[in-house]
Write a protein that holds these residues in place. Structure first.
Motif, PDB file in Angstrom:
ATOM      1  N   LYS A  91     -16.404  -5.628  31.484  1.00 56.06           N
ATOM      2  CA  LYS A  91     -16.605  -4.956  32.759  1.00 56.06           C
ATOM      3  C   LYS A  91     -15.484  -3.954  33.017  1.00 56.06           C
ATOM      4  CE  LYS A  91     -17.115  -5.885  37.689  1.00 56.06           C
ATOM      5  NZ  LYS A  91     -17.010  -6.892  38.724  1.00 56.06           N
ATOM      6  N   ILE A  92     -14.252  -4.366  32.760  1.00 57.05           N
ATOM      7  CA  ILE A  92     -13.105  -3.475  32.973  1.00 57.05           C
ATOM      8  C   ILE A  92     -13.196  -2.265  32.051  1.00 57.05           C
ATOM      9  CG2 ILE A  92     -10.598  -3.280  32.657  1.00 57.05           C
ATOM     10  CD1 ILE A  92     -10.386  -6.162  33.722  1.00 57.05           C
ATOM     11  N   ILE A  93     -13.556  -2.513  30.783  1.00 52.43           N
ATOM     12  CA  ILE A  93     -13.694  -1.410  29.826  1.00 52.43           C
ATOM     13  C   ILE A  93     -14.802  -0.469  30.273  1.00 52.43           C
ATOM     14  CG2 ILE A  93     -14.427  -0.864  27.464  1.00 52.43           C
ATOM     15  CD1 ILE A  93     -12.866  -3.343  26.543  1.00 52.43           C
ATOM     16  N   SER A  94     -15.920  -1.041  30.708  1.00 50.09           N
ATOM     17  CA  SER A  94     -17.042  -0.225  31.169  1.00 50.09           C
ATOM     18  C   SER A  94     -16.644   0.613  32.382  1.00 50.09           C
ATOM     19  CB  SER A  94     -18.230  -1.129  31.506  1.00 50.09           C
ATOM     20  OG  SER A  94     -19.270  -0.389  32.065  1.00 50.09           O
ATOM     21  N   GLU A  95     -15.955  -0.016  33.335  1.00 47.58           N
ATOM     22  CA  GLU A  95     -15.506   0.713  34.521  1.00 47.58           C
ATOM     23  C   GLU A  95     -14.529   1.817  34.141  1.00 47.58           C
ATOM     24  OE1 GLU A  95     -13.924  -2.209  37.192  1.00 47.58           O
ATOM     25  OE2 GLU A  95     -15.910  -2.929  37.796  1.00 47.58           O
ATOM     26  N   ALA A  96     -13.639   1.520  33.195  1.00 49.45           N
ATOM     27  CA  ALA A  96     -12.671   2.528  32.763  1.00 49.45           C
ATOM     28  C   ALA A  96     -13.388   3.701  32.093  1.00 49.45           C
ATOM     29  CB  ALA A  96     -11.653   1.910  31.811  1.00 49.45           C
ATOM     30  N   LYS A  97     -14.405   3.400  31.275  1.00 48.14           N
ATOM     31  CA  LYS A  97     -15.175   4.464  30.637  1.00 48.14           C
ATOM     32  C   LYS A  97     -15.895   5.308  31.686  1.00 48.14           C
ATOM     33  CE  LYS A  97     -16.099   2.335  26.138  1.00 48.14           C
ATOM     34  NZ  LYS A  97     -17.136   1.768  25.266  1.00 48.14           N
ATOM     35  N   ASP A  98     -16.515   4.632  32.645  1.00 48.24           N
ATOM     36  CA  ASP A  98     -17.224   5.359  33.708  1.00 48.24           C
ATOM     37  C   ASP A  98     -16.266   6.244  34.487  1.00 48.24           C
ATOM     38  OD1 ASP A  98     -19.548   4.126  32.915  1.00 48.24           O
ATOM     39  OD2 ASP A  98     -19.538   2.630  34.529  1.00 48.24           O
ATOM     40  N   ASP A  99     -15.096   5.684  34.850  1.00 48.32           N
ATOM     41  CA  ASP A  99     -14.102   6.473  35.576  1.00 48.32           C
ATOM     42  C   ASP A  99     -13.638   7.660  34.739  1.00 48.32           C
ATOM     43  OD1 ASP A  99     -14.265   4.803  37.727  1.00 48.32           O
ATOM     44  OD2 ASP A  99     -12.417   3.694  37.300  1.00 48.32           O
ATOM     45  N   ALA A 100     -13.424   7.423  33.447  1.00 43.16           N
ATOM     46  CA  ALA A 100     -12.981   8.508  32.567  1.00 43.16           C
ATOM     47  C   ALA A 100     -14.055   9.587  32.477  1.00 43.16           C
ATOM     48  CB  ALA A 100     -12.663   7.959  31.175  1.00 43.16           C
ATOM     49  N   GLN A 101     -15.322   9.178  32.407  1.00 39.53           N
ATOM     50  CA  GLN A 101     -16.400  10.165  32.345  1.00 39.53           C
ATOM     51  C   GLN A 101     -16.479  10.955  33.654  1.00 39.53           C
ATOM     52  OE1 GLN A 101     -19.891   7.937  31.265  1.00 39.53           O
ATOM     53  NE2 GLN A 101     -19.487   8.103  29.067  1.00 39.53           N
ATOM     54  N   VAL A 102     -16.317  10.273  34.775  1.00 43.38           N
ATOM     55  CA  VAL A 102     -16.343  10.958  36.064  1.00 43.38           C
ATOM     56  C   VAL A 102     -15.187  11.956  36.140  1.00 43.38           C
ATOM     57  CG1 VAL A 102     -15.996  10.613  38.545  1.00 43.38           C
ATOM     58  CG2 VAL A 102     -17.582   9.139  37.299  1.00 43.38           C
ATOM     59  N   GLN A 103     -13.995  11.503  35.751  1.00 45.26           N
ATOM     60  CA  GLN A 103     -12.824  12.386  35.767  1.00 45.26           C
ATOM     61  C   GLN A 103     -13.018  13.566  34.823  1.00 45.26           C
ATOM     62  OE1 GLN A 103     -10.196  12.307  37.769  1.00 45.26           O
ATOM     63  NE2 GLN A 103     -11.007  10.514  38.814  1.00 45.26           N
ATOM     64  N   ALA A 104     -13.563  13.296  33.628  1.00 43.60           N
ATOM     65  CA  ALA A 104     -13.817  14.372  32.673  1.00 43.60           C
ATOM     66  C   ALA A 104     -14.832  15.353  33.251  1.00 43.60           C
ATOM     67  CB  ALA A 104     -14.319  13.790  31.353  1.00 43.60           C
ATOM     68  N   GLY A 105     -15.871  14.853  33.900  1.00 38.66           N
ATOM     69  CA  GLY A 105     -16.866  15.724  34.536  1.00 38.66           C
ATOM     70  C   GLY A 105     -16.231  16.597  35.603  1.00 38.66           C
ATOM     71  N   LYS A 106     -15.358  15.984  36.416  1.00 40.21           N
ATOM     72  CA  LYS A 106     -14.668  16.751  37.456  1.00 40.21           C
ATOM     73  C   LYS A 106     -13.801  17.835  36.834  1.00 40.21           C
ATOM     74  CE  LYS A 106     -14.454  13.196  41.060  1.00 40.21           C
ATOM     75  NZ  LYS A 106     -13.554  12.320  41.828  1.00 40.21           N
ATOM     76  N   LEU A 107     -13.055  17.452  35.785  1.00 46.01           N
ATOM     77  CA  LEU A 107     -12.196  18.433  35.131  1.00 46.01           C
ATOM     78  C   LEU A 107     -13.022  19.569  34.520  1.00 46.01           C
ATOM     79  CD1 LEU A 107      -9.541  16.155  33.375  1.00 46.01           C
ATOM     80  CD2 LEU A 107      -9.187  17.684  35.307  1.00 46.01           C
ATOM     81  N   ILE A 108     -14.157  19.227  33.923  1.00 47.29           N
ATOM     82  CA  ILE A 108     -15.030  20.250  33.334  1.00 47.29           C
ATOM     83  C   ILE A 108     -15.550  21.180  34.424  1.00 47.29           C
ATOM     84  CG2 ILE A 108     -17.264  20.602  32.207  1.00 47.29           C
ATOM     85  CD1 ILE A 108     -16.636  18.086  30.502  1.00 47.29           C
ATOM     86  N   GLU A 109     -15.991  20.611  35.539  1.00 50.37           N
ATOM     87  CA  GLU A 109     -16.487  21.428  36.637  1.00 50.37           C
ATOM     88  C   GLU A 109     -15.385  22.330  37.181  1.00 50.37           C
ATOM     89  OE1 GLU A 109     -19.596  21.883  37.764  1.00 50.37           O
ATOM     90  OE2 GLU A 109     -20.179  20.602  36.083  1.00 50.37           O
TER      91      GLU A 109
END
Length: 166
Positions: A91-109
């Motif tokens: 769960k922690i790994i999944s949440e970290a991946k999701d957070d990283a993807q969200v952060q990466a999306g924000k950075l890309i935008e």
């Protein structure tokens, strides 16, 4: 054997029998009772020891089965804890991946927005430079063409010819 029968004496037989019976009576009174009591006590002690050993054996079996049960429960509990820990880790790994993807999306935008703004700024500057250059070129061309009187006249006539009157 005949000699024994010929030499047989009733008096001696009587006294030997009497002494033998007295010896048996004395042994019974003073020796056999304590010996039998000691043997009976020993027998009881052995019986008690055997019973104690049997009880200890049963208790050991009971303790072993109890220990086996406790070990089985401990194994089940350990497995449950390990399973829960794995689930939490996943769960922690999944949440970290999701957070990283969200952060990466924000950075890309943000990067796309920055690129677009830079592009627009560059385009605006380029347009301004092109317009300035165009004006300068037009100005130079007009100055060149309008520098003599004959060119000015031709240009005015050409313009008048291009203009249509309604």
């Amino acid at each position: 054997m005949e000699k024994l029968i010929n030499d047989f004496s009733f008096g001696l037989f009587f006294w030997q029998t009497l002494i033998f019976l007295l010896l048996i009576f004395l042994l019974r009174k003073f020796a056999w009772k304590p010996i039998l009591t000691a043997v009976n006590e020993r027998e009881e002690g052995i019986k008690n020891a055997l019973l104690s050993a049997e009880n200890a054996k049963k208790e050991m079996q009971s303790l072993n089965s109890h220990n086996e049960k406790l070990l089985a429960e401990a194994r089940v509990e350990r497995d449950a804890i390990l399973k829960e820990a794995r689930e939490i880790k996943d769960k922690i790994i999944s949440e970290a991946k999701d957070d990283a993807q969200v952060q990466a999306g924000k950075l890309i935008e943000q990067a796309k927005a920055a690129i677009n703004s830079e592009k627009n700024a560059a385009m605006t500057e380029l347009k301004n430079q092109v317009s300035n250059l165009s004006i300068e070129i037009a100005e130079k061309v007009l100055r060149e063409e309008l520098s003599n009187k004959e060119s000015q006249t031709k240009l005015v006539e050409k313009m008048l010819g291009d203009v249509k009157l309604n």
